[in-house]
Design a protein around this motif. Structure first.
Motif, short mmCIF file in Angstrom:
data_model
loop_
_atom_site.label_atom_id
_atom_site.label_comp_id
_atom_site.label_asym_id
_atom_site.label_seq_id
_atom_site.Cartn_x
_atom_site.Cartn_y
_atom_site.Cartn_z
N TYR A 144 27.24 -24.90 -46.59
CA TYR A 144 26.07 -24.94 -45.72
C TYR A 144 26.48 -24.80 -44.25
CZ TYR A 144 21.72 -26.64 -43.61
OH TYR A 144 20.58 -26.77 -42.87
N ARG A 145 27.52 -25.52 -43.85
CA ARG A 145 28.00 -25.41 -42.46
C ARG A 145 28.49 -24.00 -42.15
NH1 ARG A 145 30.86 -30.96 -40.44
NH2 ARG A 145 28.91 -32.10 -40.19
N ASN A 146 29.11 -23.37 -43.12
CA ASN A 146 29.63 -22.02 -42.89
C ASN A 146 28.53 -20.98 -42.77
OD1 ASN A 146 32.30 -22.85 -42.85
ND2 ASN A 146 32.58 -22.54 -45.04
N MET A 147 27.39 -21.20 -43.43
CA MET A 147 26.33 -20.18 -43.39
C MET A 147 25.24 -20.51 -42.37
SD MET A 147 24.26 -20.65 -46.93
CE MET A 147 23.53 -22.16 -47.43
N SER A 148 25.22 -21.74 -41.83
CA SER A 148 24.15 -22.14 -40.91
C SER A 148 24.47 -21.74 -39.48
CB SER A 148 23.95 -23.66 -40.99
OG SER A 148 22.93 -24.06 -40.10
N ARG A 149 23.43 -21.35 -38.75
CA ARG A 149 23.59 -21.04 -37.33
C ARG A 149 23.47 -22.30 -36.47
NH1 ARG A 149 19.02 -17.14 -35.91
NH2 ARG A 149 17.92 -18.66 -37.15
N PHE A 150 22.96 -23.38 -37.05
CA PHE A 150 22.68 -24.59 -36.30
C PHE A 150 23.64 -25.69 -36.74
CE2 PHE A 150 18.81 -22.17 -37.09
CZ PHE A 150 18.49 -21.79 -35.79
N ILE A 151 24.81 -25.74 -36.09
CA ILE A 151 25.82 -26.70 -36.51
C ILE A 151 26.34 -27.58 -35.37
CG2 ILE A 151 26.57 -25.40 -38.55
CD1 ILE A 151 28.93 -24.35 -36.85
N LYS A 152 25.64 -27.58 -34.24
CA LYS A 152 26.03 -28.49 -33.17
C LYS A 152 25.84 -29.92 -33.68
CE LYS A 152 23.24 -26.85 -30.19
NZ LYS A 152 22.38 -26.54 -29.07
N PRO A 153 26.62 -30.87 -33.18
CA PRO A 153 26.47 -32.26 -33.65
C PRO A 153 25.05 -32.81 -33.54
CG PRO A 153 28.46 -32.03 -32.34
CD PRO A 153 27.72 -30.72 -32.23
N SER A 154 24.30 -32.37 -32.55
CA SER A 154 22.94 -32.88 -32.35
C SER A 154 21.88 -32.13 -33.15
CB SER A 154 22.57 -32.84 -30.87
OG SER A 154 22.62 -31.50 -30.41
N ASP A 155 22.27 -31.04 -33.81
CA ASP A 155 21.31 -30.26 -34.61
C ASP A 155 20.94 -31.02 -35.88
OD1 ASP A 155 21.22 -28.11 -32.88
OD2 ASP A 155 22.74 -26.95 -33.95
N PRO A 156 19.67 -30.93 -36.28
CA PRO A 156 19.29 -31.57 -37.55
C PRO A 156 20.00 -30.88 -38.72
CG PRO A 156 17.45 -30.31 -36.66
CD PRO A 156 18.54 -30.26 -35.64
N LEU A 157 20.44 -31.68 -39.67
CA LEU A 157 21.12 -31.13 -40.83
C LEU A 157 20.15 -30.35 -41.71
CD1 LEU A 157 23.82 -31.03 -42.43
CD2 LEU A 157 22.96 -32.99 -43.71
N ILE A 158 18.98 -30.94 -41.94
CA ILE A 158 17.98 -30.31 -42.82
C ILE A 158 16.93 -29.67 -41.92
CG2 ILE A 158 16.28 -30.74 -44.63
CD1 ILE A 158 18.10 -33.16 -45.41
N CYS A 159 17.04 -28.35 -41.80
CA CYS A 159 16.15 -27.65 -40.86
C CYS A 159 15.68 -26.33 -41.46
CB CYS A 159 16.86 -27.41 -39.54
SG CYS A 159 18.33 -26.37 -39.66
N ASN A 160 14.70 -25.74 -40.79
CA ASN A 160 14.19 -24.44 -41.23
C ASN A 160 15.05 -23.32 -40.63
OD1 ASN A 160 13.35 -24.21 -38.55
ND2 ASN A 160 11.19 -24.62 -39.03
N ASP A 161 14.60 -22.09 -40.76
CA ASP A 161 15.38 -20.94 -40.31
C ASP A 161 15.51 -20.83 -38.80
OD1 ASP A 161 15.77 -20.27 -42.94
OD2 ASP A 161 14.11 -18.83 -42.99
N VAL A 162 14.71 -21.58 -38.04
CA VAL A 162 14.81 -21.55 -36.58
C VAL A 162 15.38 -22.86 -36.02
CG1 VAL A 162 13.05 -19.78 -36.22
CG2 VAL A 162 12.38 -22.18 -36.29
N GLY A 163 15.93 -23.70 -36.89
CA GLY A 163 16.61 -24.91 -36.46
C GLY A 163 15.74 -26.13 -36.26
N GLU A 164 14.47 -26.06 -36.67
CA GLU A 164 13.58 -27.22 -36.52
C GLU A 164 13.69 -28.12 -37.75
OE1 GLU A 164 10.05 -24.92 -34.08
OE2 GLU A 164 10.01 -24.95 -36.28
N ARG A 165 13.68 -29.42 -37.49
CA ARG A 165 13.78 -30.40 -38.58
C ARG A 165 12.62 -30.21 -39.54
NH1 ARG A 165 16.97 -34.71 -38.11
NH2 ARG A 165 16.95 -34.56 -35.83
N LEU A 166 12.91 -30.21 -40.84
CA LEU A 166 11.86 -30.09 -41.85
C LEU A 166 11.09 -31.40 -41.95
CD1 LEU A 166 13.56 -28.14 -44.78
CD2 LEU A 166 11.89 -27.30 -43.16
N TYR A 167 9.80 -31.29 -42.15
CA TYR A 167 8.94 -32.46 -42.30
C TYR A 167 8.82 -32.84 -43.76
CZ TYR A 167 7.22 -32.87 -37.50
OH TYR A 167 7.12 -33.11 -36.16
#
Length: 188
Positions: A144-167
């Motif tokens: 998941y980390r290798n394929m995700s564009r959003f991997i900064k420490p402050s980024d939500p782990l479970i997010c949509n395709d634009v990096g927003e936290r899933l509800y």
């Protein structure tokens, strides 16, 4: 004396919580021997039926296979949920900084509150804890980390395709769709 406390608590709502009022009322009922009125009985929060679960490894594997098709955010959520047993709000609150792959552990110290859309620094039990990462979850998190564009420490782990936290409601909708696609019963 007890009857007066119950009456005061019912009428004035004073410093008494609902549970205290029920306890006081039950004490009065016990002392005077009358049956508790229906409107004072505590409603059950959940069904007392047995929890639903999948009965075979094939069902779990089918679910995970279909979860991958639902998007990478849901796929990592499904793997985390099945491998850790953590609460939904705790998983949705995870950031990349909460995952320590070198120590193979996950720090659970926050909860996502859907109503406010914010992450709160507490858990249901009000105690932070560490959960271990098994081999299959480790592989999923690395992929998941290798394929995700959003991997900064402050980024939500479970997010949509634009990096927003899933509800939570989105997770529940996806869960139902995945269960239908996998041809398995939807569990809580």
């Amino acid at each position: 004396d007890i009857k007066e406390k119950v009456w005061e608590a019912k009428c004035c709502h004073g410093p008494f919580a609902d549970s205290t009022i029920r306890k006081l009322h039950a004490n009065v009922i016990q002392k005077i021997g009358k049956e508790e009125p229906k409107n004072m009985q505590k409603p059950l929060r959940e069904s007392m039926d047995a929890w639903d679960y999948w009965s075979s490894t094939d069902e779990v594997l089918s679910y995970l296979s279909e979860a991958r098709n639902a998007g990478s955010g849901f796929w990592v959520f499904a793997n985390l949920a099945l491998n850790t047993g953590a609460r939904l709000g705790e998983l949705l609150a995870l950031d990349h900084s909460d995952i320590d792959l070198s120590q193979r552990r996950i720090h659970i110290a926050k909860v996502f509150e859907e109503t406010s859309g914010t992450v709160q620094h507490r858990t249901k039990g009000h105690k932070a804890r560490w959960l271990g990462i098994n081999d299959s979850l480790f592989d999923v998190l690395v992929e998941y980390r290798n394929m995700s564009r959003f991997i900064k420490p402050s980024d939500p782990l479970i997010c949509n395709d634009v990096g927003e936290r899933l509800y939570e409601r989105r997770i529940r909708i996806l869960h139902d769709r995945v269960c239908t696609a996998a041809k398995i019963k939807a569990i809580r």
